[in-house]
Design a protein around this motif. Structure first.
Motif, PDB file in Angstrom:
ATOM      1  N   LYS A 205      37.335 -46.234   8.961  1.00  0.00           N
ATOM      2  CA  LYS A 205      37.849 -47.462   8.739  1.00  0.00           C
ATOM      3  C   LYS A 205      39.149 -47.710   9.554  1.00  0.00           C
ATOM      4  CE  LYS A 205      36.559 -47.801   3.818  1.00  0.00           C
ATOM      5  NZ  LYS A 205      37.229 -47.651   2.590  1.00  0.00           N
ATOM      6  N   THR A 206      39.029 -49.086   9.979  1.00  0.00           N
ATOM      7  CA  THR A 206      40.235 -49.458  10.967  1.00  0.00           C
ATOM      8  C   THR A 206      40.706 -50.847  10.253  1.00  0.00           C
ATOM      9  OG1 THR A 206      39.168 -48.676  12.949  1.00  0.00           O
ATOM     10  CG2 THR A 206      40.990 -50.572  13.093  1.00  0.00           C
ATOM     11  N   TYR A 207      41.951 -50.561   9.863  1.00  0.00           N
ATOM     12  CA  TYR A 207      42.768 -51.658   9.309  1.00  0.00           C
ATOM     13  C   TYR A 207      43.529 -52.799  10.446  1.00  0.00           C
ATOM     14  CZ  TYR A 207      41.886 -49.249   4.740  1.00  0.00           C
ATOM     15  OH  TYR A 207      41.360 -48.589   3.605  1.00  0.00           O
ATOM     16  N   VAL A 208      43.291 -53.786  10.315  1.00  0.00           N
ATOM     17  CA  VAL A 208      44.165 -54.620  11.336  1.00  0.00           C
ATOM     18  C   VAL A 208      44.930 -55.831  10.323  1.00  0.00           C
ATOM     19  CG1 VAL A 208      44.078 -56.501  13.022  1.00  0.00           C
ATOM     20  CG2 VAL A 208      42.216 -54.664  13.008  1.00  0.00           C
TER      21      VAL A 208
ATOM     22  N   ASP B  75      29.864 -51.704  10.447  1.00  0.00           N
ATOM     23  CA  ASP B  75      29.028 -52.014   9.359  1.00  0.00           C
ATOM     24  C   ASP B  75      29.420 -53.330   8.449  1.00  0.00           C
ATOM     25  OD1 ASP B  75      27.721 -49.850  10.033  1.00  0.00           O
ATOM     26  OD2 ASP B  75      28.666 -48.362   8.193  1.00  0.00           O
ATOM     27  N   HIS B  76      30.805 -53.519   8.128  1.00  0.00           N
ATOM     28  CA  HIS B  76      31.100 -54.831   7.682  1.00  0.00           C
ATOM     29  C   HIS B  76      32.545 -54.744   7.734  1.00  0.00           C
ATOM     30  CE1 HIS B  76      31.076 -52.075   4.153  1.00  0.00           C
ATOM     31  NE2 HIS B  76      32.464 -52.463   3.813  1.00  0.00           N
ATOM     32  N   ILE B  77      33.089 -56.027   7.645  1.00  0.00           N
ATOM     33  CA  ILE B  77      34.646 -56.725   7.584  1.00  0.00           C
ATOM     34  C   ILE B  77      34.871 -56.947   6.096  1.00  0.00           C
ATOM     35  CG2 ILE B  77      36.295 -57.980   8.507  1.00  0.00           C
ATOM     36  CD1 ILE B  77      34.615 -58.128  11.108  1.00  0.00           C
ATOM     37  N   GLU B  78      36.022 -56.346   5.683  1.00  0.00           N
ATOM     38  CA  GLU B  78      36.618 -56.921   4.573  1.00  0.00           C
ATOM     39  C   GLU B  78      37.921 -57.748   4.677  1.00  0.00           C
ATOM     40  OE1 GLU B  78      38.893 -55.487   0.468  1.00  0.00           O
ATOM     41  OE2 GLU B  78      37.303 -53.980   1.242  1.00  0.00           O
TER      42      GLU B  78
ATOM     43  N   SER C  32      29.506 -44.756  12.760  1.00  0.00           N
ATOM     44  CA  SER C  32      29.360 -44.069  14.022  1.00  0.00           C
ATOM     45  C   SER C  32      30.578 -44.112  14.785  1.00  0.00           C
ATOM     46  CB  SER C  32      28.129 -44.556  14.673  1.00  0.00           C
ATOM     47  OG  SER C  32      28.414 -45.606  15.418  1.00  0.00           O
ATOM     48  N   ASP C  33      30.664 -42.887  15.426  1.00  0.00           N
ATOM     49  CA  ASP C  33      31.943 -42.937  16.334  1.00  0.00           C
ATOM     50  C   ASP C  33      31.817 -44.018  17.646  1.00  0.00           C
ATOM     51  OD1 ASP C  33      33.005 -40.718  14.947  1.00  0.00           O
ATOM     52  OD2 ASP C  33      32.184 -39.132  16.316  1.00  0.00           O
ATOM     53  N   ALA C  34      30.900 -44.098  17.850  1.00  0.00           N
ATOM     54  CA  ALA C  34      30.446 -45.255  18.872  1.00  0.00           C
ATOM     55  C   ALA C  34      31.044 -46.672  18.367  1.00  0.00           C
ATOM     56  CB  ALA C  34      29.027 -45.518  19.168  1.00  0.00           C
ATOM     57  N   GLN C  35      30.742 -47.014  17.169  1.00  0.00           N
ATOM     58  CA  GLN C  35      31.207 -48.231  16.760  1.00  0.00           C
ATOM     59  C   GLN C  35      32.917 -48.248  16.705  1.00  0.00           C
ATOM     60  OE1 GLN C  35      29.543 -48.392  12.478  1.00  0.00           O
ATOM     61  NE2 GLN C  35      28.030 -49.815  13.312  1.00  0.00           N
ATOM     62  N   VAL C  36      33.534 -46.989  16.234  1.00  0.00           N
ATOM     63  CA  VAL C  36      34.715 -47.059  16.333  1.00  0.00           C
ATOM     64  C   VAL C  36      35.485 -47.337  17.529  1.00  0.00           C
ATOM     65  CG1 VAL C  36      37.010 -45.586  15.546  1.00  0.00           C
ATOM     66  CG2 VAL C  36      34.853 -45.505  14.410  1.00  0.00           C
ATOM     67  N   ALA C  37      34.750 -46.643  18.608  1.00  0.00           N
ATOM     68  CA  ALA C  37      35.257 -46.886  19.784  1.00  0.00           C
ATOM     69  C   ALA C  37      35.095 -48.088  20.602  1.00  0.00           C
ATOM     70  CB  ALA C  37      34.601 -45.965  20.764  1.00  0.00           C
TER      71      ALA C  37
ATOM     72  N   GLN D 213      46.997 -61.599   6.949  1.00  0.00           N
ATOM     73  CA  GLN D 213      45.515 -61.350   6.711  1.00  0.00           C
ATOM     74  C   GLN D 213      45.398 -60.005   7.011  1.00  0.00           C
ATOM     75  OE1 GLN D 213      42.548 -62.650   9.699  1.00  0.00           O
ATOM     76  NE2 GLN D 213      40.912 -62.734   8.258  1.00  0.00           N
ATOM     77  N   LEU D 214      44.745 -58.923   6.168  1.00  0.00           N
ATOM     78  CA  LEU D 214      44.278 -57.711   6.395  1.00  0.00           C
ATOM     79  C   LEU D 214      42.735 -57.671   6.605  1.00  0.00           C
ATOM     80  CD1 LEU D 214      45.387 -54.679   6.212  1.00  0.00           C
ATOM     81  CD2 LEU D 214      44.928 -54.681   3.689  1.00  0.00           C
ATOM     82  N   LYS D 215      42.463 -57.197   7.645  1.00  0.00           N
ATOM     83  CA  LYS D 215      40.895 -57.190   7.774  1.00  0.00           C
ATOM     84  C   LYS D 215      40.695 -55.606   8.097  1.00  0.00           C
ATOM     85  CE  LYS D 215      39.249 -59.686  11.291  1.00  0.00           C
ATOM     86  NZ  LYS D 215      38.806 -60.334  12.439  1.00  0.00           N
ATOM     87  N   ILE D 216      39.589 -54.990   7.346  1.00  0.00           N
ATOM     88  CA  ILE D 216      39.500 -53.773   7.264  1.00  0.00           C
ATOM     89  C   ILE D 216      37.858 -53.625   7.736  1.00  0.00           C
ATOM     90  CG2 ILE D 216      38.957 -51.619   5.571  1.00  0.00           C
ATOM     91  CD1 ILE D 216      40.845 -53.133   3.793  1.00  0.00           C
ATOM     92  N   TYR D 217      37.736 -53.016   8.846  1.00  0.00           N
ATOM     93  CA  TYR D 217      36.449 -52.554   9.375  1.00  0.00           C
ATOM     94  C   TYR D 217      35.875 -51.472   8.830  1.00  0.00           C
ATOM     95  CZ  TYR D 217      37.432 -56.052  13.340  1.00  0.00           C
ATOM     96  OH  TYR D 217      37.965 -57.118  13.975  1.00  0.00           O
ATOM     97  N   SER D 218      34.598 -51.199   8.444  1.00  0.00           N
ATOM     98  CA  SER D 218      34.030 -50.076   8.110  1.00  0.00           C
ATOM     99  C   SER D 218      32.972 -49.705   8.949  1.00  0.00           C
ATOM    100  CB  SER D 218      33.310 -50.152   6.751  1.00  0.00           C
ATOM    101  OG  SER D 218      34.471 -50.368   5.837  1.00  0.00           O
TER     102      SER D 218
END
Length: 272
Positions: A93-96, A137-140, A51-56, A43-48
């Motif tokens: 974006k962060t990819y898991v 914002d959303h996850i793919e 804001s920097d606060a969301q990333v943290a 499973q590849l989850k992509i967070y978008s």
């Protein structure tokens, strides 16, 4: 009554003719499970984020709550990567990346995580986030299965700072399902996977996309110490006799009509 008896007799004869001609030899039909045995699912989850606060907040959740809880469920390696933004794509974006032994393990993961009190407590800022302050914002989500020629993920053998490493994620779309299967065959029977290995591309995975937004497509990830090494590796690939022979084969023509390339780097807490 005669009609019913005749119909019953005909059904019995038909079933007998379709059955095993030798009743003493019981043949077990090949099942999808036996065919696919040994090939991992991913499973590849992509967070978008906006804001920097969301990333943290998501980084804290992944590092301190999600990954420890996932490992309790027998998922030993988890990859977490950051997208290298550019002039045309500035969205953070962060990819898991998660490997699974079976689709059942994939299906049950979320419910099992919520049964883990340590997970729900440690990850409460993410899990219980309010509707007007979401952590992303959303996850793919993309579901894949490993290629036959590389049935399990590999941890890349790289030195140097993680921030300089290039994890290259690619998606190859095909015009039809038949062309897509042809491109997958080009990687396996055609020898692309073997060529990548010979040139030390340090592949993490190759996967057939089972569910995603751009099907039919395959995805794979190769890794390099830095961008100059990546460019040198691809130059060697394009100039290799194996590749020149492959692209000259009529049977592999026109099997990709669109390609996407994303450059990532691993977080300090990523297993890959």
């Amino acid at each position: 009554m005669k009609t019913i008896k005749l119909l019953s007799l005909l059904i019995t004869i038909a079933m007998a003719s379709c059955g095993n001609p030798n009743p003493e030899t019981k043949e077990t039909p090949e099942t999808p499970e036996s065919v696919e045995e040994g090939r991992e699912f991913y499973q590849l989850k992509i967070y978008s984020f906006s804001s920097d606060a969301q990333v943290a907040r998501v980084d804290n959740y992944l590092k301190n709550a999600f990954i420890p809880a996932v490992k309790k469920q027998g998922i030993d390696k988890v990859g977490v990567f950051k997208f290298r933004t550019n002039e045309t794509d500035t969205i953070q974006k962060t990819y898991v990346l998660l490997p699974f032994e079976s689709l059942e393990q994939f299906h049950e993961l979320d419910s099992k995580l919520l049964e883990d009190d340590t997970y729900t407590a440690t990850g409460s800022a993410y899990i219980d986030a309010n509707y007007d302050n979401p952590p992303y914002d959303h996850i793919e989500s993309i579901l894949l299965q490993a290629f036959t020629d590389m049935p399990m993920m590999k941890v890349p053998n790289l030195d140097g700072p993680r921030s300089e490493r290039i994890y290259e994620l690619r998606s190859y779309e095909s015009p039809t399902e038949k062309y897509y299967r042809n491109k997958v065959d080009m990687f396996n029977a055609g020898g692309e996977v073997t060529l990548f290995d010979r040139l030390e591309f340090n592949a993490v995975f190759y996967g057939e996309v089972l569910s995603g937004p751009k099907m039919p497509n395959l995805m794979y990830m190769t890794t390099h110490a830095d961008m100059p090494t990546r460019d040198k590796n691809w130059e060697a690939f394009v100039d290799s006799p194996e590749w020149k022979e492959l692209i000259a084969m009529p049977k592999y023509e026109n099997n990709v009509n669109h390609a996407d390339i994303w450059f990532l780097y691993p977080t300090e807490y990523s297993d890959y």
